[in-house]
Design an enzyme around this catalytic site. Structure first.
Site, PDB file in Angstrom:
ATOM      1  N   GLY A  50       0.832  -1.215   0.000  1.00 33.17           N
ATOM      2  CA  GLY A  50       0.000   0.000   0.000  1.00 33.17           C
ATOM      3  C   GLY A  50       0.858   1.252   0.000  1.00 33.17           C
ATOM      4  N   ALA A  55     -14.938  11.386  19.990  1.00 30.30           N
ATOM      5  CA  ALA A  55     -15.993  10.456  19.552  1.00 30.30           C
ATOM      6  C   ALA A  55     -16.749   9.911  20.765  1.00 30.30           C
ATOM      7  CB  ALA A  55     -15.370   9.312  18.762  1.00 30.30           C
ATOM      8  N   ASP A  77      -1.267   2.554   8.463  1.00 33.40           N
ATOM      9  CA  ASP A  77      -1.887   1.864   9.605  1.00 33.40           C
ATOM     10  C   ASP A  77      -1.006   1.852  10.860  1.00 33.40           C
ATOM     11  OD1 ASP A  77      -3.962   1.309   7.923  1.00 33.40           O
ATOM     12  OD2 ASP A  77      -3.438  -0.790   7.599  1.00 33.40           O
ATOM     13  N   HIS A 134     -10.115   5.541   0.410  1.00 32.39           N
ATOM     14  CA  HIS A 134      -8.762   5.897  -0.030  1.00 32.39           C
ATOM     15  C   HIS A 134      -8.362   7.349   0.202  1.00 32.39           C
ATOM     16  CE1 HIS A 134      -8.853   1.997  -2.234  1.00 32.39           C
ATOM     17  NE2 HIS A 134      -7.681   1.985  -1.656  1.00 32.39           N
ATOM     18  N   ARG A 177      -5.362   7.733   2.311  1.00 31.13           N
ATOM     19  CA  ARG A 177      -4.017   7.360   1.861  1.00 31.13           C
ATOM     20  C   ARG A 177      -3.275   8.511   1.180  1.00 31.13           C
ATOM     21  NH1 ARG A 177      -3.555   2.006  -0.681  1.00 31.13           N
ATOM     22  NH2 ARG A 177      -3.945   0.485   0.939  1.00 31.13           N
ATOM     23  N   GLY A 200       5.422  -2.487   3.670  1.00 27.42           N
ATOM     24  CA  GLY A 200       4.953  -3.053   4.935  1.00 27.42           C
ATOM     25  C   GLY A 200       5.501  -4.459   5.162  1.00 27.42           C
TER      26      GLY A 200
END
Ligand code: ADP
Length: 333
Positions: free
Chosen positions: A13, A188, A129, A262, A265, A104
């Protein structure tokens, strides 16, 4: 002196900051009079000989751009040892004496295979991530975090205006760092991550009902990995919440689902990603020039360190208890 070329590829990714690592690799090679080549589209490009001289590129123009100028790809054939051998041959034909792989965990397995097949290779951790265990930080995480915070703040503005509740799905398959930190940063009302069991009634429905006197708009952050472990999509979690809160408390929630996807990203790398990527990229070159391969570069207590790739892959990390506790306090109160 390192009299062969250093090759660089990006794999898996993409993550903002990969270009800063590439730029730092190119400049550190130049500084040390080592040749440097770029490999397009990850391991696929290495197998196909899609390799070009990168040392004459003006890398100053890439350091404020997201994505990766080298392109990334998933290349399943690379798991075949015969193809790894072939890749080492291709690299040798191009005068490459050391490789740097930015990616990764999966990409690091390929990097280790390359090293063991005779091409010294260094891994640089890059993923939004932040789920690579041997390093406290992965390139791209800070940019993604800031993007998600911006999106959730915006969603919250409209939820507040219409007394609506947002269920926002954020990236993070195995690791819920993004979800937990965004939940804290955006205030949140609930956060669900793959690492922790949850109960819709206790963790969402009862919390919202308890806060209902104070406010009528709520935000629930869900990491994408939750579906894999619970079997429930974010939409299902939202629908069950709406049904249960009506049944138990007679509250009619006007709930909306947003899957950020996306957008998380992309974007200009932040200061933190530019600096982390530049430090890691430069260090990877120094290792190769000193004849060291089969290592992964990492950050530990803010300092650059490196580990044997397999040792790095076998390490474990999880979200700090203190952060989880803080998210519980922020969400529940
Ligand atoms: P990430 O590097 O972000 O974890 P992937 O898991 O998709 O992403 O891996 C990226 C690429 O690394 C794969 O497409 C493949 O080319 C290579 N790769 C992944 N796993 C292995 C493995 N076990 N052995 C060799 N190469 C691998």
């Amino acid at each position: 002196m390192f009299n062969k070329k250093i090759g660089v590829l990006t794999s898996g990714g993409d993550a903002p900051g990969m270009n800063n690592a590439i730029a730092a690799i190119v400049k550190t090679c130049k500084y040390n009079n080592a040749g440097v080549v770029g490999v397009n589209y990850g391991y696929r490009g290495l197998l196909n000989g899609d390799i070009f001289d990168i040392d004459n590129m003006n890398t100053d123009d890439i350091i404020n751009r997201g994505g990766t100028i080298l392109g990334s790809a998933r290349c399943l054939e690379f798991k075949d040892p015969e193809n790894v051998k072939k890749a080492v041959e291709v690299a040798k034909q191009h005068g490459i004496g050391g490789m740097i792989v930015i990616g990764g965990d999966g990409s690091f397995r390929g990097a280790r295979d390359l090293s063991l097949a005779g091409l010294p290779t260094i891994g640089i951790p890059a993923t939004i991530d932040n789920d690579i265990s041997c390093t406290e930080y992965t390139i791209g995480y800070d940019t993604a975090l800031n993007t998600v915070i911006d999106c959730v703040d915006k969603i919250n503005d409209t939820m507040r205006s219409h007394n609506r509740s947002a269920f926002v799905e954020v990236m993070g398959n195995k690791a819920g760092y993004l979800a937990v930190e965004v939940a804290i940063a955006c205030g949140a009302d609930a956060v669900l991550v793959a690492e922790q069991n949850f109960d819709i009634e206790k963790n969402i429905v009862d919390v919202i009902a308890r806060k209902y006197e104070e406010k009528k708009h709520f935000i629930v952050i869900v990491a994408e990995g939750v579906e894999k472990v619970s079997g429930k999509s974010t939409k299902k979690i939202m629908n069950e919440t709406v049904e249960m809160i009506d049944k138990k408390y007679g509250i009619q929630l006007d709930a909306k689902l947003t899957v950020l996807g996306h957008i998380q990203r992309g974007g200009k790398p932040t200061y933190k990603d530019r600096i982390a990527a530049s430090r890691m990229g430069s260090d990877a070159v120094k290792l190769l020039i000193n004849g060291i391969g089969n290592r992964v570069v990492a950050l530990k207590h803010g300092k650059i360190v490196d580990y044997d790739i397999l040792e790095g892959l076998e390490m474990k990390k999880s979200i700090e208890d203190e952060l989880l506790m803080l998210s519980k306090i922020i969400c529940e109160k």
